[in-house]
Design a protein around this motif. Structure first.
Motif, PDB file in Angstrom:
ATOM      1  N   LEU A 161     -31.790  39.332 -18.089  1.00  0.00           N
ATOM      2  CA  LEU A 161     -31.751  38.814 -19.458  1.00  0.00           C
ATOM      3  C   LEU A 161     -30.410  38.171 -19.783  1.00  0.00           C
ATOM      4  O   LEU A 161     -30.348  37.099 -20.406  1.00  0.00           O
ATOM      5  CB  LEU A 161     -32.041  39.943 -20.441  1.00  0.00           C
ATOM      6  N   LEU A 162     -29.316  38.800 -19.362  1.00  0.00           N
ATOM      7  CA  LEU A 162     -27.993  38.249 -19.650  1.00  0.00           C
ATOM      8  C   LEU A 162     -27.741  36.958 -18.902  1.00  0.00           C
ATOM      9  O   LEU A 162     -27.089  36.037 -19.426  1.00  0.00           O
ATOM     10  CB  LEU A 162     -26.911  39.278 -19.304  1.00  0.00           C
ATOM     11  N   SER A 163     -28.240  36.824 -17.695  1.00  0.00           N
ATOM     12  CA  SER A 163     -28.047  35.593 -16.919  1.00  0.00           C
ATOM     13  C   SER A 163     -28.961  34.470 -17.380  1.00  0.00           C
ATOM     14  O   SER A 163     -28.625  33.295 -17.246  1.00  0.00           O
ATOM     15  CB  SER A 163     -28.279  35.874 -15.435  1.00  0.00           C
ATOM     16  N   ALA A 164     -30.132  34.818 -17.932  1.00  0.00           N
ATOM     17  CA  ALA A 164     -31.053  33.775 -18.394  1.00  0.00           C
ATOM     18  C   ALA A 164     -30.529  33.073 -19.639  1.00  0.00           C
ATOM     19  O   ALA A 164     -30.695  31.864 -19.797  1.00  0.00           O
ATOM     20  CB  ALA A 164     -32.435  34.375 -18.658  1.00  0.00           C
ATOM     21  N   GLN A 165     -29.895  33.822 -20.555  1.00  0.00           N
ATOM     22  CA  GLN A 165     -29.366  33.247 -21.799  1.00  0.00           C
ATOM     23  C   GLN A 165     -27.927  33.724 -21.994  1.00  0.00           C
ATOM     24  O   GLN A 165     -27.648  34.592 -22.829  1.00  0.00           O
ATOM     25  CB  GLN A 165     -30.237  33.650 -22.991  1.00  0.00           C
ATOM     26  N   PRO A 166     -26.991  33.162 -21.218  1.00  0.00           N
ATOM     27  CA  PRO A 166     -25.601  33.648 -21.314  1.00  0.00           C
ATOM     28  C   PRO A 166     -24.914  33.289 -22.611  1.00  0.00           C
ATOM     29  O   PRO A 166     -23.898  33.884 -22.956  1.00  0.00           O
ATOM     30  CB  PRO A 166     -24.932  32.969 -20.107  1.00  0.00           C
ATOM     31  N   TRP A 167     -25.426  32.285 -23.334  1.00  0.00           N
ATOM     32  CA  TRP A 167     -24.794  31.867 -24.588  1.00  0.00           C
ATOM     33  C   TRP A 167     -25.198  32.758 -25.770  1.00  0.00           C
ATOM     34  O   TRP A 167     -24.599  32.688 -26.834  1.00  0.00           O
ATOM     35  CB  TRP A 167     -25.227  30.436 -24.915  1.00  0.00           C
ATOM     36  N   ARG A 168     -26.183  33.572 -25.576  1.00  0.00           N
ATOM     37  CA  ARG A 168     -26.731  34.347 -26.689  1.00  0.00           C
ATOM     38  C   ARG A 168     -25.924  35.621 -26.896  1.00  0.00           C
ATOM     39  O   ARG A 168     -25.557  36.300 -25.934  1.00  0.00           O
ATOM     40  CB  ARG A 168     -28.193  34.692 -26.405  1.00  0.00           C
ATOM     41  N   ALA A 169     -25.658  35.960 -28.146  1.00  0.00           N
ATOM     42  CA  ALA A 169     -24.954  37.197 -28.480  1.00  0.00           C
ATOM     43  C   ALA A 169     -25.981  38.317 -28.583  1.00  0.00           C
ATOM     44  O   ALA A 169     -26.546  38.583 -29.646  1.00  0.00           O
ATOM     45  CB  ALA A 169     -24.181  37.039 -29.786  1.00  0.00           C
ATOM     46  N   TRP A 170     -26.235  38.948 -27.463  1.00  0.00           N
ATOM     47  CA  TRP A 170     -27.248  40.000 -27.418  1.00  0.00           C
ATOM     48  C   TRP A 170     -26.787  41.227 -28.191  1.00  0.00           C
ATOM     49  O   TRP A 170     -25.615  41.552 -28.234  1.00  0.00           O
ATOM     50  CB  TRP A 170     -27.534  40.400 -25.971  1.00  0.00           C
ATOM     51  N   LYS A 171     -27.724  41.919 -28.773  1.00  0.00           N
ATOM     52  CA  LYS A 171     -27.488  43.193 -29.426  1.00  0.00           C
ATOM     53  C   LYS A 171     -28.210  44.288 -28.652  1.00  0.00           C
ATOM     54  O   LYS A 171     -29.233  44.042 -28.011  1.00  0.00           O
ATOM     55  CB  LYS A 171     -27.972  43.175 -30.877  1.00  0.00           C
TER      56      LYS A 171
END
Length: 368
Positions: free
Chosen positions: A314-324
């Protein structure tokens, strides 16, 4: 000015390849070419030596200066000499070429939007911009309301936000005073216009003068200061603010560097031409507008069997997203969010997961 008719020995503008985001694409040049060459033929003052430099390259050079805010002397080497580009800019601006091009493109956009080619209503507003040290003291002023020393742009746009008229004055000129020349120019260019919206800065004697002398009905839309909460303003108030936001994408317009106000007006028109050319080319091709605040892209199919591998995917698929942490827990179907955050912290310290921001440890939403 003689530089525009002299070819530089090292100039290869006819074989130049488009390399910058501000350059016109083939589709955009197909939209603009007929209008540009037609108006240039009408604006010829005297028959003389034909143009040496490539017309699309010169337009790309002017667009490069407008978009990125550089000095004329700092033009890249793949463009024609800056003396020639500046000479074309001054000559075309003096003859009103960018304003006429914008008028043609605006009419086509209005017809495609189901409106009449000529506008019948507009919205007026002003914007104060800081001036650089290159601007003389005679052309500058101080706006006490905004506390800015510089110049002021007075503009009129139609209901779609397309520019109709623009006047650049010193920042010390009030909105009511700048509206006299601005709305007089609007009446001269667009006889079909009968209604103008404005804020409370245009109330009073200027509205009466515009109605009696120019025959324009001025409708004042006031902002309510008694409501202590957020209220959506009428469309006609923010449509001109959106136009200012479009123009602010061009860095040459964020600050005023031109010594003459008419040169800054010309840069505003060139930016408007660039905006409408791209918009018209996109609509002719049937492409939807770019989504700037659309839904995020769909999540990838998770192939890992363990929890840590799924988080890494998940982190590599959308690295620009500020995940919570709550978002990751919801995607992975984890009920105990606190223990999951402990695992994330451990994986981060062990080096398995890098660059975990504080957004992962946001508050847990309370259930109702």
């Amino acid at each position: 000015m003689r530089a525009s008719g002299r070819a530089s020995p090292g100039c290869r503008c006819h074989g130049r390849k488009r390399a910058y985001p501000s350059d016109l694409t083939d589709a955009e040049w197909a939209v603009l070419e007929g209008e540009a060459r037609g108006w240039m033929a009408e604006l010829v003052a005297a028959v003389g030596r034909p143009m040496v430099h490539d017309l699309p390259t010169v337009l790309d050079a002017i667009g490069y200066v407008t978009r990125y805010g550089i000095e004329w002397r700092a033009l890249p080497m793949d463009f024609p000499p800056y003396e020639a580009v500046y000479a074309f800019f001054v000559r075309w601006s003096r003859r009103g070429l960018p304003e006429r091009l914008a008028g043609r493109l605006r009419g086509r956009l209005r017809v495609m939007a189901g409106r009449g080619e000529l506008p019948t209503a507009g919205c007026v507003d002003s914007q104060t911009v800081k001036a650089a040290e290159t601007v003389g003291a005679a052309a500058c002023g101080y706006d006490a309301g905004k506390r800015i020393k510089g110049q002021k742009r007075h503009v009129v746009v139609d209901t779609l936000g397309l520019l109709l008229c623009v006047v650049v004055t010193a920042a010390s000129v009030q909105d009511r005073d700048g509206a006299h020349s601005l709305l007089a120019r609007l009446r001269e260019k667009f006889s079909t216009t009968s209604l103008v919206w404005g804020d409370s800065g245009y109330a009073g004697r200027v509205a009466i003068w515009v109605g009696q002398v120019l025959g324009l009905a001025v409708t004042i839309v006031k902002r309510s200061a008694d409501i202590p909460r957020f209220v959506v303003l009428p469309r006609i108030l923010w449509v001109v603010e959106r136009t200012f936001a479009w123009l602010a994408r061009y860095r040459r317009l964020v600050r005023i560097y031109e010594r003459k106000p008419e040169h800054h007006e010309a840069l505003i028109w060139w930016a408007d031409v660039h905006l409408m050319t791209r918009r018209l080319a996109r609509e002719l091709a049937g492409q939807p507008p770019h989504d700037r605040w659309g839904d995020p892209p769909p999540l990838p199919a998770l192939t890992s069997t363990d929890r840590r591998g799924k988080v890494l995917e998940l982190l590599s698929a959308q690295p620009w997203r500020a995940w919570k942490g709550t978002e990751l827990a919801a995607i992975l179907g984890i009920e105990n969010v606190n223990s999951f955050r402990v695992q994330l912290s451990q994986w981060s310290h062990q080096g398995y997961i890098n660059k975990i921001g504080p957004a992962l440890y946001g508050p847990i939403p309370t259930s109702t």
